[in-house]
Scaffold this motif. Sequence first.
Motif, short mmCIF file in Angstrom:
data_model
loop_
_atom_site.label_atom_id
_atom_site.label_comp_id
_atom_site.label_asym_id
_atom_site.label_seq_id
_atom_site.Cartn_x
_atom_site.Cartn_y
_atom_site.Cartn_z
N LEU A 121 -3.68 -3.78 -4.24
CA LEU A 121 -4.93 -3.16 -3.79
C LEU A 121 -4.76 -2.52 -2.42
O LEU A 121 -5.28 -1.42 -2.16
CB LEU A 121 -6.03 -4.22 -3.74
N LEU A 127 -9.05 -3.21 -10.16
CA LEU A 127 -8.79 -2.77 -8.79
C LEU A 127 -9.49 -1.43 -8.60
O LEU A 127 -9.33 -0.52 -9.41
CB LEU A 127 -7.29 -2.61 -8.52
N ARG A 163 -12.14 -0.91 -0.89
CA ARG A 163 -11.19 -1.33 -1.90
C ARG A 163 -11.60 -2.72 -2.40
O ARG A 163 -11.94 -3.59 -1.59
CB ARG A 163 -9.76 -1.38 -1.34
N LEU A 169 -11.34 -5.93 -5.70
CA LEU A 169 -10.59 -6.56 -6.77
C LEU A 169 -11.46 -7.60 -7.45
O LEU A 169 -12.13 -8.40 -6.78
CB LEU A 169 -9.34 -7.25 -6.18
#
Length: 390
Positions: free
Chosen positions: A386, A64, A353, A355
């Motif tokens: 996340l 993450l 952000r 993942l």
Amino acid sequence: MLVPSSPQVRLPLVALLAAVCVAGLVPASAQAADAPADDPRSLRRQLQELTTAPGGPPGVIAVLKRGSHTEVHRAGVADTGTGRPIEDTDHMRIASTAKAYSGAVSLQLIDHGTLRLNDTIGKVLPRLPRAWHRVTLRQLLNHTSGLPDYTSAPRFLELVTENPRRHFDSRRLLDFVADKPLAFPPGSRYTYSNSDNIAVALMAEAVTGRRYENLLAHLVYRPLDLHSTSLPQGYRMPEPYMHGYDVVPPNPPEDVSEVLSASGVWASGGIISTPKDMTAFVRGYAGGKLISDRTRRQQLNWVNGASEPAGPGKNDAGLAIFRYTTRCGVVYGHTGNFPGYTQLIAATPDGKRSLTVSLTTQVNKTNKPELLERLRTVQENLVCALLRKQ
């Protein structure tokens, strides 16, 4: 997509081929009362429980990244022989997430004016069957083309069975279904097909006069600083790598990392990368860094369709990208699976952000449907972690 190199490898042929590049949610194991499903302690436990589930992976890693902060969760091992833990710099087969890379190439060529979304197979690839000529690049990218899937062709399966490490001419893979009509009128419905992204790569080569591998290097690897990503033709894995396993209880996990040749999947699923590089890729790709706003608006026209295997939450298909609508919010990305590996890459629409989730066994709706549902629950919990406000 390909078959084992020896009788000792236990992968069923049909499941293997159907899921190479190849849903409701069920609860993961009960969570501790003091740890929400997306709490770091709970996430680590959920990953560990995946590795001990029937048919589960010997190893799993989730990366993450929020801004410049990276958080890594892992369980199990990269290699059952040595017990070495998985690192985010370990190589792995990225499976059908490679389809997003063909999107990154073709959408940039649209920005350059070299390709158009309405360009047809007949215009760009006239040697392909006349019955396919009205299929457009747009329909290839969002899997509404109707192209028959070459990985299901009897002759292809026969050759793979004879020699799983066979070197195919990647640019002739569609010849295996050249005698087949379209499965449905182009644009009329969604059906995931490995043939689509082979045709996308061939279109890119035809209009540029450059090999697809070179286009990847110039348009994707270089601008996103991907230093450990490649599209090989053989079956060897670069060191270090997380070993991929066939897990069929009660037998011990069997290493299938180098059982299959990448030449038989090419632009549809042959890329090798690392969690670190895939993180950089999905942040740039999902965040629109590589393409213009105008092209991105076209990319994000959604149709009802799931990635293979299905990703977290509700799935919708764009142009070589999927929207995953979870209980905590929306991320864009792609999934994939290949003998020994299962992948998810996702990022917020602004790319800030991201993942990546990588498992060292193949999980899909055909071979392990219950484990897939459990995995999707864990993936959604990771998305929630996340997106949580820090």
